[in-house]
Design an enzyme around this catalytic site. Structure first.
Site, PDB file in Angstrom:
ATOM      1  N   ASP A  98       0.864  -1.180   0.000  1.00 25.29           N
ATOM      2  CA  ASP A  98       0.000   0.000   0.000  1.00 25.29           C
ATOM      3  C   ASP A  98       0.900   1.229   0.000  1.00 25.29           C
ATOM      4  O   ASP A  98       1.657   1.443   0.956  1.00 25.29           O
ATOM      5  CB  ASP A  98      -0.901  -0.012   1.244  1.00 25.29           C
ATOM      6  N   ARG A 104      -0.144   4.415  -0.245  1.00 27.92           N
ATOM      7  CA  ARG A 104      -0.874   5.636   0.085  1.00 27.92           C
ATOM      8  C   ARG A 104      -0.291   6.326   1.327  1.00 27.92           C
ATOM      9  O   ARG A 104       0.168   5.660   2.253  1.00 27.92           O
ATOM     10  CB  ARG A 104      -2.349   5.321   0.313  1.00 27.92           C
TER      11      ARG A 104
END
Length: 202
Positions: free
Chosen positions: A128, A130
């Site tokens: 991930d 983000r």
């Protein structure tokens, strides 16, 4: 980070649900991207606004892809935030931050048997990618120093708290499982400890 514009937009979803959003844009966000905040419901009367950080998903949000649960989560979040008063932050970080084309490359690898995280790694990406500094800046600009967060992803609340946002409570979203996405949801539980109760799908 200052607010750039505010504009009222009536919304209608394919199932007929309607509401009105005040769409807010910003200047000077940390990553330079065009993120949006949708103010929904009576924000002024909500003691602590209900907030969802929703990462852009063109395939799910726009085209109704069944390979993820993003579209149903977006629809659910808009209604719940409208009822409670708060903000939906629509963040331009497709594919957990790897972009649209790379996400579709990951889909192709998933078709060979990999799960969503294994596919990301095979493409040289993290599970991930983000990062929520811009989201924290948006909340500050909106005056939302304390929030109730609508999410199944513990990383979102962890990052916001580290960025100085007072996350008072975390409220889970519903389970939007289908035969096409249940393996994807199982991977989210196994790899990143998403709080998704998949018992009904077993």
């Amino acid at each position: 980070m200052p607010v750039r514009t505010r504009v009222t937009v009536p919304l209608e979803f394919p199932d007929g649900y309607r509401t009105t959003a005040e769409v807010v844009t910003f200047t000077g966000l940390s990553d330079g991207k065009e993120h949006l905040a949708l103010a929904l419901g009576d924000v002024a009367k909500s003691e602590v606004p209900l907030v969802r950080l929703h990462s852009e998903c063109m395939t799910g949000d726009v085209f109704g892809s069944q390979r993820c649960d993003c579209g149903p989560q977006l629809r659910e979040a808009v209604e719940r935030i409208t009822e409670a008063g708060g903000y939906l932050l629509y963040l331009r970080q497709e594919g957990r931050g790897i972009g649209l084309y790379a996400k579709l490359d990951a889909y192709a690898l998933q078709d060979t048997g990999m799960d969503t995280y294994e596919a990301n790694r095979a493409l040289g990406h993290a599970d991930d990618e983000r990062e929520y500094t811009a989201a924290a800046q948006m909340l500050t600009a909106l005056g939302a120093e304390a929030v109730d967060l609508l999410t199944n992803n513990p990383d979102k609340s962890r990052q916001l708290r580290e960025l100085g946002v007072d996350v008072r409570a975390v409220r889970p979203t519903g389970v939007h499982a289908s035969p096409a996405n249940v393996r994807y949801l199982q991977a989210k539980v196994a790899h990143t400890q998403h709080t998704i109760d998949l018992a009904p799908a077993s």
